[in-house]
Write a protein that holds these residues in place. Structure first.
Motif, PDB file in Angstrom:
ATOM      1  N   ALA A  26      38.663  46.067  41.434  1.00 24.61           N
ATOM      2  CA  ALA A  26      38.875  45.571  42.797  1.00 24.61           C
ATOM      3  C   ALA A  26      39.538  46.635  43.663  1.00 24.61           C
ATOM      4  CB  ALA A  26      39.736  44.309  42.763  1.00 24.61           C
ATOM      5  N   ARG A  27      40.513  47.336  43.093  1.00 28.04           N
ATOM      6  CA  ARG A  27      41.209  48.378  43.847  1.00 28.04           C
ATOM      7  C   ARG A  27      40.244  49.509  44.213  1.00 28.04           C
ATOM      8  NH1 ARG A  27      45.220  48.664  40.727  1.00 28.04           N
ATOM      9  NH2 ARG A  27      44.670  50.465  39.448  1.00 28.04           N
ATOM     10  N   ARG A  28      39.382  49.872  43.279  1.00 26.44           N
ATOM     11  CA  ARG A  28      38.440  50.965  43.536  1.00 26.44           C
ATOM     12  C   ARG A  28      37.381  50.573  44.564  1.00 26.44           C
ATOM     13  NH1 ARG A  28      37.483  53.575  37.448  1.00 26.44           N
ATOM     14  NH2 ARG A  28      39.622  54.354  37.230  1.00 26.44           N
ATOM     15  N   LEU A  29      37.030  49.296  44.608  1.00 28.21           N
ATOM     16  CA  LEU A  29      35.990  48.833  45.518  1.00 28.21           C
ATOM     17  C   LEU A  29      36.531  48.344  46.853  1.00 28.21           C
ATOM     18  CD1 LEU A  29      33.769  46.809  43.004  1.00 28.21           C
ATOM     19  CD2 LEU A  29      33.173  48.966  44.120  1.00 28.21           C
ATOM     20  N   GLY A  30      37.838  48.122  46.919  1.00 30.19           N
ATOM     21  CA  GLY A  30      38.401  47.549  48.127  1.00 30.19           C
ATOM     22  C   GLY A  30      38.170  46.052  48.202  1.00 30.19           C
ATOM     23  N   PHE A  31      37.955  45.414  47.057  1.00 28.42           N
ATOM     24  CA  PHE A  31      37.727  43.973  46.981  1.00 28.42           C
ATOM     25  C   PHE A  31      39.063  43.243  46.826  1.00 28.42           C
ATOM     26  CE2 PHE A  31      33.113  43.157  45.429  1.00 28.42           C
ATOM     27  CZ  PHE A  31      32.616  44.110  46.301  1.00 28.42           C
ATOM     28  N   ILE A  32      39.038  41.932  47.055  1.00 32.19           N
ATOM     29  CA  ILE A  32      40.191  41.084  46.776  1.00 32.19           C
ATOM     30  C   ILE A  32      40.076  40.618  45.329  1.00 32.19           C
ATOM     31  CG2 ILE A  32      41.281  38.849  47.254  1.00 32.19           C
ATOM     32  CD1 ILE A  32      40.446  39.193  50.164  1.00 32.19           C
ATOM     33  N   TYR A  33      41.152  40.757  44.586  1.00 36.10           N
ATOM     34  CA  TYR A  33      41.184  40.275  43.206  1.00 36.10           C
ATOM     35  C   TYR A  33      41.759  38.865  43.177  1.00 36.10           C
ATOM     36  CZ  TYR A  33      42.856  39.485  38.479  1.00 36.10           C
ATOM     37  OH  TYR A  33      43.128  38.921  37.264  1.00 36.10           O
ATOM     38  N   VAL A  34      40.986  37.916  42.700  1.00 35.14           N
ATOM     39  CA  VAL A  34      41.431  36.524  42.595  1.00 35.14           C
ATOM     40  C   VAL A  34      41.673  36.212  41.120  1.00 35.14           C
ATOM     41  CG1 VAL A  34      40.913  34.107  43.092  1.00 35.14           C
ATOM     42  CG2 VAL A  34      40.072  35.907  44.628  1.00 35.14           C
ATOM     43  N   ASP A  35      42.922  36.135  40.742  1.00 31.77           N
ATOM     44  CA  ASP A  35      43.307  35.895  39.342  1.00 31.77           C
ATOM     45  C   ASP A  35      43.384  34.387  39.091  1.00 31.77           C
ATOM     46  OD1 ASP A  35      44.453  35.736  36.863  1.00 31.77           O
ATOM     47  OD2 ASP A  35      46.116  37.084  37.292  1.00 31.77           O
ATOM     48  N   THR A  36      42.262  33.810  38.668  1.00 27.26           N
ATOM     49  CA  THR A  36      42.235  32.361  38.443  1.00 27.26           C
ATOM     50  C   THR A  36      43.125  31.969  37.269  1.00 27.26           C
ATOM     51  OG1 THR A  36      40.287  32.502  37.011  1.00 27.26           O
ATOM     52  CG2 THR A  36      39.910  32.185  39.363  1.00 27.26           C
ATOM     53  N   GLY A  37      43.229  32.854  36.293  1.00 26.66           N
ATOM     54  CA  GLY A  37      44.096  32.552  35.154  1.00 26.66           C
ATOM     55  C   GLY A  37      45.537  32.383  35.598  1.00 26.66           C
ATOM     56  N   ALA A  38      45.956  33.208  36.556  1.00 30.67           N
ATOM     57  CA  ALA A  38      47.323  33.113  37.077  1.00 30.67           C
ATOM     58  C   ALA A  38      47.526  31.788  37.801  1.00 30.67           C
ATOM     59  CB  ALA A  38      47.608  34.278  38.024  1.00 30.67           C
TER      60      ALA A  38
END
Length: 234
Positions: A26-38
């Motif tokens: 996500a960081r490399r692509l500029g995407f938002i990371y959605v941590d569903t496990g969290a």
């Protein structure tokens, strides 16, 4: 404006490295990371704090509406908020992890979190990881990945993480816990862990974190993701 968001769904068993790799990609692509496990861990923490047995479906269903969970990114770091409190560190304990596997089987919990997850994916380019992202949460994701590794490799990684934190642990006990978690996740009645028919299998047992992240990006490009100056464009 007007362009469809690009979604990457990553599923797989506990300890496969989904969160670490999804964050990096996500960081490399500029995407938002959605941590569903969290998000599920935050629900589990809420239940434990309330003294509610995570396996008590009725009790969990009756209380879950009181758990308001949001995810925000501050200076590139994800923060998980439970009723306004940053609980990012508190949700990573073994106790909360085991409880999360139980509460995630509760339909009311899944419904409570579902709309936020879908809304995020509709409005932005996201990478989402969990147990049923490609099969249930984002069935129309542009790229689906099933990330796995052998039980022995996953147990070894977890043991090393605990040792680095100065926490004593038993490799055999961790191995048994992971095997038990796999069985629980794969056989539960609601949204069991399984590989989506159109998901690309990646076994990370012999791969580095960087190698796995690059492979996921390669697969996404093959599925129509276009990159420009390190960011995704369509």
């Amino acid at each position: 404006m007007g362009q469809k968001s690009f979604n990457i769904a990553i599923d797989g068993p506990a300890g496969a490295g989904k969160s670490t790799i999804a964050k990096l990609a996500a960081r490399r692509l500029g995407f938002i990371y959605v941590d569903t496990g969290a998000m599920y861990r935050a629900v589990a923490l809420f239940m434990l704090r309330r003294g509610i047995d995570p396996a008590d479906a009725e009790g969990v269903s009756g209380a879950v509406e009181g758990a308001q969970i949001t995810i925000r990114h501050a200076d590139g770091v994800q923060q998980v908020l439970l009723n306004g409190e940053d609980v990012s560190g508190q949700i990573r304990t073994e106790e909360v992890g085991a409880a999360a596997s139980k509460v995630s089987a509760c339909p009311a919990v899944r419904q409570h979190l579902l709309m936020l997850q879908k809304s995020l994916a509709a409005d932005a380019d996201v990478i989402m990881d969990g147990r049923d992202i490609g099969t249930c949460i984002l069935p129309d994701a542009d790229t689906k990945i099933y990330l796995t590794a052998s039980v022995d490799v996953r147990a070894g990684r977890r043991a090393n993480e605990l040792k680095e934190k100065g926490i004593a642990c038993s490799l055999d006990e961790i191995r048994r816990d992971i095997a038990r978690r796999d069985e629980q996740d794969m056989t539960r009645a609601i949204s069991p862990l399984r590989r989506a028919a159109d998901a690309v299998l990646i076994d990370s047992s012999e791969m580095t974190i960087d190698e796995v992240a690059e492979e996921i990006i390669r697969v996404a490009i093959a599925h129509g993701l276009r990159l420009s100056s390190g960011e995704a464009e369509r």
